[in-house]
Design an enzyme around this catalytic site. Sequence first.
Site, mmCIF file in Angstrom:
data_model
loop_
_atom_site.group_PDB
_atom_site.id
_atom_site.type_symbol
_atom_site.label_atom_id
_atom_site.label_comp_id
_atom_site.label_asym_id
_atom_site.label_seq_id
_atom_site.Cartn_x
_atom_site.Cartn_y
_atom_site.Cartn_z
ATOM 1 N N GLY A 9 -23.947 31.814 66.004
ATOM 2 C CA GLY A 9 -23.124 31.540 67.176
ATOM 3 C C GLY A 9 -23.843 32.003 68.426
ATOM 4 O O GLY A 9 -23.911 33.200 68.706
ATOM 5 N N LYS A 184 -9.616 48.168 71.504
ATOM 6 C CA LYS A 184 -9.933 46.906 72.199
ATOM 7 C C LYS A 184 -8.878 45.835 71.904
ATOM 8 O O LYS A 184 -8.561 45.010 72.769
ATOM 9 C CB LYS A 184 -11.333 46.431 71.764
ATOM 10 C CG LYS A 184 -11.890 45.280 72.587
ATOM 11 C CD LYS A 184 -12.429 45.777 73.921
ATOM 12 C CE LYS A 184 -12.649 44.686 74.947
ATOM 13 N NZ LYS A 184 -13.425 43.553 74.577
ATOM 14 N N ASN A 188 -6.973 43.963 74.836
ATOM 15 C CA ASN A 188 -7.077 42.498 74.933
ATOM 16 C C ASN A 188 -5.727 41.809 74.744
ATOM 17 O O ASN A 188 -5.435 40.821 75.414
ATOM 18 C CB ASN A 188 -8.064 41.961 73.889
ATOM 19 C CG ASN A 188 -9.504 42.136 74.313
ATOM 20 O OD1 ASN A 188 -9.778 42.501 75.452
ATOM 21 N ND2 ASN A 188 -10.436 41.899 73.418
ATOM 22 N N ASN A 192 -5.269 39.679 77.992
ATOM 23 C CA ASN A 192 -5.885 38.341 77.920
ATOM 24 C C ASN A 192 -4.904 37.173 77.918
ATOM 25 O O ASN A 192 -5.062 36.231 78.699
ATOM 26 C CB ASN A 192 -6.812 38.247 76.694
ATOM 27 C CG ASN A 192 -8.076 39.056 76.890
ATOM 28 O OD1 ASN A 192 -8.185 39.838 77.829
ATOM 29 N ND2 ASN A 192 -9.036 38.885 76.012
ATOM 30 N N GLU A 270 -8.675 32.622 70.874
ATOM 31 C CA GLU A 270 -8.676 33.576 69.760
ATOM 32 C C GLU A 270 -7.343 34.325 69.666
ATOM 33 O O GLU A 270 -7.297 35.444 69.166
ATOM 34 C CB GLU A 270 -9.836 34.556 69.930
ATOM 35 C CG GLU A 270 -11.190 33.889 69.842
ATOM 36 C CD GLU A 270 -12.338 34.882 69.906
ATOM 37 O OE1 GLU A 270 -12.904 35.190 68.849
ATOM 38 O OE2 GLU A 270 -12.667 35.350 71.011
#
Length: 310
Positions: A9, A184, A188, A192, A270
């Site tokens: 990736g 995290k 997030n 996010n 995600e």
Amino acid sequence: MVMKFLIVGVGAIGSAYLAFLTRAGHEAAGLVRRNPVNRIKVEGIWGEFEIPVKTFTKVEEVPFIPDIVIISVKSYDTEEALKKVKPVVGENTFIMIAQNGYGNYEKAVEIYGEGKVILSRIIFGSKVIKPGHIRITVSADEVVIGDPSGKIDEEFLKNLARTFTEAGIPTRYERDVYKYLVDKIIYNSALNPLGALFEVNYGSLAENPHTKELMNRVIDEIFQVIEKAKLPCFWKSADEYKKVFYEKLIPPTAEHYPSMLEDVKKGKTEIEALNGAIVELGKKYGVSTPTNEFITKMVKAKELFNLKDT
């Protein structure tokens, strides 16, 4: 010591690893789905340079057995990527998860077993200007690597962290790496999706009383899940975390927009590895997570609307 790396990736994070490790003289190659790149230009807070790189579209084309396979695909592609690299995973090859969100490490362990998988907490920001051109925008802390199972030799992991640091990606080894990942995930999940839904930066979310209330609810639900699921965590309570979140974590990144904002415009995020994972863990452990569930559905609805527009 020269090492062999395969980066699976080559997006924002993968491009950084491929470029910095190649520049440091390691044997590094990228594995991409399509459109291989042969040069990467880097700009931003870690300096500017441009370097020729090797990328391949088929795993059979990779000319070496890597010491480390770095998985840096989006969470929804993790399982496919882990299975795809099997032909080049040798007896002494380690898989390194260079992704955020819940479930990526677990999938890797399911496929390769404990003692074979290195977990990392990535906290630098990288933006793709165009394929083969990235900008390192922010770094809130060093990358943290470790092995939650405690089976991989600590000296090896410390040396690997030193290798990354010497290559230009500041990294340290931490035995408690999973706590950093959970940290995290909380951060997030609170910021996010709401940043992506309302198309605003982190500072605006904290200033608006309505989004602040939603973030508080998200955090409260996550801590209830953490307690029931017995996930390792630095914080004893949601209130303790919120104090640090608003006073220390948001101010330095107040102007930052979530990468999920770009992702949702393309119709794929995600969210399932963040709030969606909290919802699933809640179901598993009998914890109600209505705010996380609502936000997950909102993001998935926006994905679908944007997919229809493309």
